[in-house]
Design an enzyme around this catalytic site. Structure first.
Site, PDB file in Angstrom:
ATOM      1  N   LYS A  49       0.807  -1.221   0.000  1.00 34.48           N
ATOM      2  CA  LYS A  49       0.000   0.000   0.000  1.00 34.48           C
ATOM      3  C   LYS A  49       0.844   1.279   0.000  1.00 34.48           C
ATOM      4  O   LYS A  49       0.361   2.328  -0.390  1.00 34.48           O
ATOM      5  CB  LYS A  49      -0.965   0.014   1.181  1.00 34.48           C
ATOM      6  CG  LYS A  49      -2.067  -1.034   1.070  1.00 34.48           C
ATOM      7  CD  LYS A  49      -3.395  -0.389   0.938  1.00 34.48           C
ATOM      8  CE  LYS A  49      -4.568  -1.329   0.733  1.00 34.48           C
ATOM      9  NZ  LYS A  49      -4.452  -2.701   1.213  1.00 34.48           N
ATOM     10  N   SER A 299       1.238  -9.883  -0.441  1.00 31.71           N
ATOM     11  CA  SER A 299       0.867  -8.458  -0.404  1.00 31.71           C
ATOM     12  C   SER A 299       1.282  -7.743   0.880  1.00 31.71           C
ATOM     13  O   SER A 299       1.448  -6.527   0.873  1.00 31.71           O
ATOM     14  CB  SER A 299      -0.629  -8.309  -0.642  1.00 31.71           C
ATOM     15  OG  SER A 299      -1.356  -9.131   0.246  1.00 31.71           O
TER      16      SER A 299
END
Ligand SMILES: *Cc1c(COP(=O)(O)O)cnc(C)c1O
Length: 322
Positions: A49, A299
């Site tokens: 992110k 991720s």
């Protein structure tokens, strides 16, 4: 869009980590093919992110930067926006639920963000955020449905395919679809033969439903252990991109996700949060065929200590509550 990913990669240069790509011979022997892991658990703030938030915030105008940015999130997006604000000298405000785990509040505060708490029972975060935007002129940084965020997340696959160009399949965790859409665009430009498959928990299968039905399906907030993928629907920007560039979306059980987190930890010696382990979960549970050269995007690695304990105990009933 691909040009935007290249630009994002240039902007991020010197700020984001070029995360390592790991392999596991134990796994390769076990499933009978070669698997490569792109490890965004080693990215700044412990998840990809950072890339989208950095790309989005760094392209704001001088005036917007002076006024500051705002985001609502209790997860990795909050920490990403907070750290980018700190690095670029921009004031950040994060709207978080008042029942957020203390570790997350502390981490976000630690990056210098101004935290605004709200009551999830009685208050609406969008309304609170809008009021603050009206009052102070803050720019809202969206967690996934923004072209700069999507381009930033796409740099994960861009880096990956530049190092391992001949992947046959790429597995990507999917929540709101920022990582999946950006990564699919990068992949199809660099290697059109590589199949891109989105992976989400069975308990939060809105993207699969949307992909199959051709329209955005919204589901109630899921209790899946993979908290990074609890978003209730794909976005207005991410959905058409996923329709255009992604080959399939498949799901994995909670049990498979837990097994994958354990495998990462005990066999590969890396800490991976449940959302980050979706790709391996799909392989171990045979939701995706082990064939050819497989790339997996891990991720993130921000697992709550209590969740990690439950995972190691492999007590599925208890882990379901997170
Ligand atoms: C946000 C997040 C996801 C989902 O990403 P989207 O862009 O919303 O699909 C997956 N894994 C982790 C660790 C995340 O933080």
């Amino acid at each position: 869009m691909f040009q935007q990913i290249i630009k994002a990669s240039e902007r991020l240069s010197g700020f984001s980590h070029k995360t390592p790509i790991l392999t596991s011979s134990t796994l390769n022997n076990f499933i009978g093919t070669e698997v490569f892991f792109k490890c965004e658990n080693f990215q700044r703030i412990g998840a990809f992110k950072f890339r989208g938030a950095f790309n989005c915030i760094s392209q704001l105008s001088k005036k917007e930067k002076t006024q500051g940015v705002i985001a609502f999130s209790s997860g990795n997006h909050a920490q990403a926006v907070a750290l980018v604000g700190k690095l670029l000298g921009i004031k950040t405000t994060i709207v978080m639920p008042n029942n957020s785990p203390k570790v997350k509040l502390d981490a976000t505060k630690g990056y210098g963000a101004n935290i605004v708490l709200y009551d999830t029972e009685t208050e609406n975060r969008e309304v609170i955020t809008q009021k603050l935007q009206d009052k102070f002129g803050y720019s809202l940084i969206a967690p996934f449905d923004d072209k700069y965020v999507i381009a930033g997340q796409g740099t994960v696959a861009y880096e990956f395919l530049n190092k391992v160009p001949d992947l046959d399949t790429l597995l990507v965790p999917c929540g709101g679809g920022g990582l999946l859409s950006g990564s699919a665009i990068a992949t199809k430009h660099l290697n059109p033969n590589c199949q891109v498959i989105g992976i989400e928990p069975e308990l939060a299968d809105d993207a699969k439903q949307s992909f199959k039905s051709g329209k955005i399906v919204t589901i109630p907030v899921s209790k899946t252990i993979a908290d990074g993928t609890r978003t209730t629907s794909l976005g207005r920007l991410t959905f058409p991109l996923i329709q255009q560039y992604v080959d399939n979306i498949t799901t994995t059980s909670e049990k498979a996700i837990i097994d994958a987190v354990k495998f990462h930890l005990l066999r590969m010696k890396i800490v991976v949060e449940p959302s980050g382990a979706l790709g391996l979960a799909a392989l171990l549970s045979k939701a995706v065929k082990a064939q050819g050269k497989i790339g997996v995007i891990i991720s993130g690695g921000n697992i709550d200590p209590s969740t990690l304990i439950e995972v190691l105990k492999n007590n599925q009933q208890k882990t379901n509550k997170y």
